[in-house]
Enzyme design. Structure first.
Site, PDB file in Angstrom:
ATOM      1  N   CYS A 279     -30.995  51.825  -2.263  1.00 39.54           N
ATOM      2  CA  CYS A 279     -29.901  52.735  -1.183  1.00 39.54           C
ATOM      3  C   CYS A 279     -30.439  54.120  -1.307  1.00 39.54           C
ATOM      4  CB  CYS A 279     -28.571  52.444  -1.565  1.00 39.54           C
ATOM      5  SG  CYS A 279     -28.299  52.565  -3.384  1.00 39.54           S
TER       6      CYS A 279
ATOM      7  N   GLU B 108     -20.296  52.470  -3.790  1.00 38.27           N
ATOM      8  CA  GLU B 108     -21.704  52.877  -3.656  1.00 38.27           C
ATOM      9  C   GLU B 108     -22.284  52.156  -2.470  1.00 38.27           C
ATOM     10  OE1 GLU B 108     -22.568  55.378  -5.390  1.00 38.27           O
ATOM     11  OE2 GLU B 108     -21.189  55.334  -7.217  1.00 38.27           O
ATOM     12  N   LEU B 109     -22.460  52.940  -1.342  1.00 38.16           N
ATOM     13  CA  LEU B 109     -23.093  52.011  -0.043  1.00 38.16           C
ATOM     14  C   LEU B 109     -24.206  52.736   0.128  1.00 38.16           C
ATOM     15  CD1 LEU B 109     -19.311  52.326   1.517  1.00 38.16           C
ATOM     16  CD2 LEU B 109     -20.393  50.561   0.112  1.00 38.16           C
TER      17      LEU B 109
ATOM     18  N   GLY C  49     -23.284  48.036  -2.335  1.00 41.74           N
ATOM     19  CA  GLY C  49     -23.772  47.190  -1.322  1.00 41.74           C
ATOM     20  C   GLY C  49     -23.728  47.948  -0.013  1.00 41.74           C
TER      21      GLY C  49
ATOM     22  N   LYS D 131     -18.926  39.742  -9.829  1.00 48.76           N
ATOM     23  CA  LYS D 131     -19.505  38.717  -8.556  1.00 48.76           C
ATOM     24  C   LYS D 131     -20.944  39.199  -8.293  1.00 48.76           C
ATOM     25  CE  LYS D 131     -20.106  38.383  -4.427  1.00 48.76           C
ATOM     26  NZ  LYS D 131     -21.494  37.669  -4.556  1.00 48.76           N
ATOM     27  N   PRO D 132     -21.915  38.625  -8.996  1.00 47.27           N
ATOM     28  CA  PRO D 132     -23.295  39.145  -8.553  1.00 47.27           C
ATOM     29  C   PRO D 132     -23.650  38.643  -7.221  1.00 47.27           C
ATOM     30  CG  PRO D 132     -23.647  37.268  -9.987  1.00 47.27           C
ATOM     31  CD  PRO D 132     -21.800  37.485  -9.886  1.00 47.27           C
TER      32      PRO D 132
ATOM     33  N   GLU E 190     -30.644  52.584   7.822  1.00 47.67           N
ATOM     34  CA  GLU E 190     -31.348  52.455   6.729  1.00 47.67           C
ATOM     35  C   GLU E 190     -32.317  51.221   6.785  1.00 47.67           C
ATOM     36  OE1 GLU E 190     -28.607  51.098   3.591  1.00 47.67           O
ATOM     37  OE2 GLU E 190     -29.892  52.525   2.278  1.00 47.67           O
TER      38      GLU E 190
ATOM     39  N   TRP F 104     -28.387  42.620  -5.021  1.00 46.93           N
ATOM     40  CA  TRP F 104     -29.496  41.944  -5.455  1.00 46.93           C
ATOM     41  C   TRP F 104     -30.512  42.975  -5.619  1.00 46.93           C
ATOM     42  CZ3 TRP F 104     -33.225  43.564  -2.158  1.00 46.93           C
ATOM     43  CH2 TRP F 104     -32.518  44.138  -0.570  1.00 46.93           C
TER      44      TRP F 104
HETATM   45  P1  ADP Z   1     -26.757  43.788   1.130  1.00 50.02           P
HETATM   46  O1  ADP Z   1     -27.116  44.091   2.392  1.00 50.02           O
HETATM   47  O2  ADP Z   1     -27.230  44.826   0.026  1.00 50.02           O
HETATM   48  O3  ADP Z   1     -26.919  42.137   0.747  1.00 50.02           O
HETATM   49  P2  ADP Z   1     -24.037  43.355   0.959  1.00 50.02           P
HETATM   50  O4  ADP Z   1     -22.773  44.427   1.197  1.00 50.02           O
HETATM   51  O5  ADP Z   1     -24.031  42.120   2.088  1.00 50.02           O
HETATM   52  O6  ADP Z   1     -25.386  44.068   0.920  1.00 50.02           O
HETATM   53  O7  ADP Z   1     -23.892  42.676  -0.347  1.00 50.02           O
HETATM   54  C1  ADP Z   1     -23.577  42.947  -1.470  1.00 50.02           C
HETATM   55  C2  ADP Z   1     -22.801  42.237  -2.471  1.00 50.02           C
HETATM   56  O8  ADP Z   1     -21.570  42.244  -1.752  1.00 50.02           O
HETATM   57  C3  ADP Z   1     -23.405  40.947  -2.677  1.00 50.02           C
HETATM   58  O9  ADP Z   1     -22.709  40.761  -4.153  1.00 50.02           O
HETATM   59  C4  ADP Z   1     -22.468  40.015  -1.724  1.00 50.02           C
HETATM   60  O10 ADP Z   1     -22.460  38.653  -2.028  1.00 50.02           O
HETATM   61  C5  ADP Z   1     -21.154  40.715  -1.322  1.00 50.02           C
HETATM   62  N1  ADP Z   1     -20.495  40.589  -0.231  1.00 50.02           N
HETATM   63  C6  ADP Z   1     -20.985  40.334   1.033  1.00 50.02           C
HETATM   64  N2  ADP Z   1     -20.172  40.197   1.830  1.00 50.02           N
HETATM   65  C7  ADP Z   1     -18.916  40.269   1.024  1.00 50.02           C
HETATM   66  C8  ADP Z   1     -17.516  40.615   1.533  1.00 50.02           C
HETATM   67  N3  ADP Z   1     -17.022  40.235   2.769  1.00 50.02           N
HETATM   68  N4  ADP Z   1     -16.631  40.775   0.452  1.00 50.02           N
HETATM   69  C9  ADP Z   1     -17.081  40.821  -0.730  1.00 50.02           C
HETATM   70  N5  ADP Z   1     -18.145  41.021  -1.110  1.00 50.02           N
HETATM   71  C10 ADP Z   1     -19.152  40.723  -0.204  1.00 50.02           C
END
Ligand code: ADP
Length: 501
Positions: free
Chosen positions: A303, A269-270, A247, A193-194, A401, A169
């Site tokens: 990030c 990209e973590l 994410g 998948k946003p 972080e 997001w």
């Molecule tokens: P943030 O802390 O930045 O929200 P997330 O990793 O939770 O980071 O979210 C980043 C993206 O990953 C979002 O699109 C979220 O819906 C998706 N996401 C969260 N959990 C999972 C999962 N178990 N598998 C795939 N995508 C996921």
């Protein structure tokens, strides 16, 4: 089977821009979830519901994969030349540019990002579409001199197939265009998948892709709250050949693990834990400017945000007092006002994390010199820009972080100590330092264990530069000419028994 939506009518009724979509995009159709369930999209500045989007199920996501596969194999897509794909991307770029203000308003409404930053993100994110429109024409192969007579060694790059793109997001547009631009340039098709927090920006740019003439099924967008099972489907489906994810480290590791069986191409990209080092030799004014830009962009929710500030003894007091003045002057509020610099945090989970980290530091005897509290009078998700000094290494804000408007400052004595502390983490995304000493600049730039270094610069992302991390911050690079690599396979063709005489 799919019900088309008169999107224009619905969005006009809601008083929003015509780009606001209330359906997901699969195979060129704007559709509901097969379960008919939807979820709310809320403005984090005031909690108001600004729209509803389909809560797509695993079954819906499978339809999207099927559509992407079918589109990938279709003559319509396959027969396009690199120049055709480049032209489509250029058209998409043009439409995003023409609709920049509307996209920025949607982005600010769903993410809380100050409007000036949202406009900036549209320009930045769109620059990837332009960059990859240009790169599409330069996905060169090679002809390698053969070691054997009558033979040619030909190397070509081909698209991997369907790529699943999972985005966060904090950059609702740029994280999509950075991935999809590269994928489409290479000739792949995608399922996006946003984030559940910011689906409207994703749907808006997909609408513009449709208008740009990108064929049906080439870009599919699955809005959902069911990230985990859909993420698992992406990883396990043999029809998905690559996963690109931006994410959290925790989710990135899960996707990496789940992709092992299918030996998928994975680009991650973590999270980072960026050091920001200010040496005695620094230009302190510039360092303060860089610190403000790096830390407070998007309310600290990036990030590559500076996470730990290491400041050398000789300039410590000067740096801290100048930074304090600048932090106290920040204008906080609803991002839709043009003069606002700090908006709300994205959601309650993020708010609780940030305030919990500051309380943990307070308990561990760190010194909170500015902020350190929520601003409930502005809204439940606003947190005051904060500076914490004398941060002990046991504090969460030191090791993790923060993803919020919190500066943690640690004093150091010499270069070796700063570099050792900067590298004392399993993360390695960005790192920054300020120094006017040429020898020190090269020494430290080489020694920092990160994928990207800002030297006397707090904002370093650019379409032509490779974005990515080392250690647990990820694998692969996005943007730059390397950004194509995750979407192509290298094929070697051995041309044998050639008659040259
Ligand atoms: P943030 O802390 O930045 O929200 P997330 O990793 O939770 O980071 O979210 C980043 C993206 O990953 C979002 O699109 C979220 O819906 C998706 N996401 C969260 N959990 C999972 C999962 N178990 N598998 C795939 N995508 C996921």
């Amino acid at each position: 089977m799919f019900r088309r939506l008169s999107t224009l009518k619905v969005s006009r009724m809601r008083g929003f821009s015509a780009l606001v979509q209330t359906k997901a995009l699969v195979n060129g159709n704007w559709i509901d979830s097969c379960s008919r369930q939807t979820f709310e999209v809320k403005n984090p500045a005031n909690g108001q519901v600004i729209g509803h989007v389909p809560d797509m199920t695993v079954e819906d996501a499978q339809q999207a994969i099927n559509a992407a596969k079918q589109a990938y194999e279709s003559k319509e897509w396959r027969s396009l030349t690199a120049k055709d794909r480049s032209n489509m991307l250029k058209k998409w770029h043009q439409l995003i540019e023409q609709n920049a203000q509307e996209i920025a308003e949607i982005m600010t409404a769903e993410s809380g990002k100050p409007i000036n930053e949202s406009r900036g993100e549209v320009v930045y994110g769109n620059a990837f579409v332009e960059w990859f429109a240009e790169e599409a024409r330069r996905i060169y192969g090679e002809i390698v001199p053969s070691g054997q007579p009558n033979r040619e060694v030909i190397v070509m790059k081909q698209p991997i197939g369907v790529a699943a793109l999972i985005t966060p997001w904090n950059f609702p547009l740029a994280m999509i265009t950075r991935k999809a631009g590269a994928a489409l340039a290479a000739g792949c098709t995608v399922v996006v998948k946003p984030s559940e927090d910011t689906p409207l920006t994703a749907l808006a740019v997909a609408k513009l892709a449709e208008q740009a003439g990108i064929p049906k099924g080439v870009i599919n967008v699955v809005t959902t709250k069911q990230a985990a099972p859909i993420g698992e489907l992406f990883c396990k489906s043999p029809d998905v050949r690559g996963i690109s994810f931006t994410g959290s480290t925790q989710v990135g590791k899960l996707l990496f693990r789940n992709s092992a069986d299918g030996i998928k191409r994975v680009c991650l990209e973590l999270g980072g834990n960026a050091p920001f080092i200010v040496f005695n030799s620094a230009n302190v004014e510039k360092a303060v400017d860089g610190a403000m830009a790096s830390k407070f962009r998007n309310c600290g929710q990036t990030c590559v945000s500076a996470n730990r500030f290491f400041v050398q003894e000789g300039i410590y007091d000067k740096f801290v007092s100048q930074l304090k003045q600048r932090v106290e002057a920040l204008k906080i509020g609803d991002g839709k006002s043009a003069d606002v610099q700090i908006g709300p945090l994205i959601n309650k989970m993020q708010y609780d994390k940030v305030s919990g980290f500051v309380e943990d530091a307070r308990d561990k005897k760190a010194n909170i010199i500015v902020g350190g509290k929520g601003l409930q009078e502005l809204g439940s998700l606003f947190y005051a820009p904060t500076i914490v000094t004398d941060v002990p290494t046991s504090a969460h804000i030191y090791t993790e972080e923060v993803f919020g408007p919190v500066v943690s400052i640690i004093k150091f004595k010499d270069e070796a100590e700063a570099v050792q502390k900067a590298n004392d983490t399993q993360r390695g995304l960005a790192g920054y330092f300020y120094s006017e000493n040429l020898q020190q600049v090269f020494r430290v730039a080489k020694r920092l264990e990160v994928g990207m270094v800002g030297v006397n610069e707090g904002i370093i992302s650019a379409p032509e530069a490779p974005f990515g991390g080392v250690k647990e911050s990820g694998v692969g690079r996005e943007g730059s000419r390397h950004g194509i690599d995750d979407y192509v396979d290298i094929k070697y063709i051995c041309m044998g028994n050639l008659k040259y005489d």
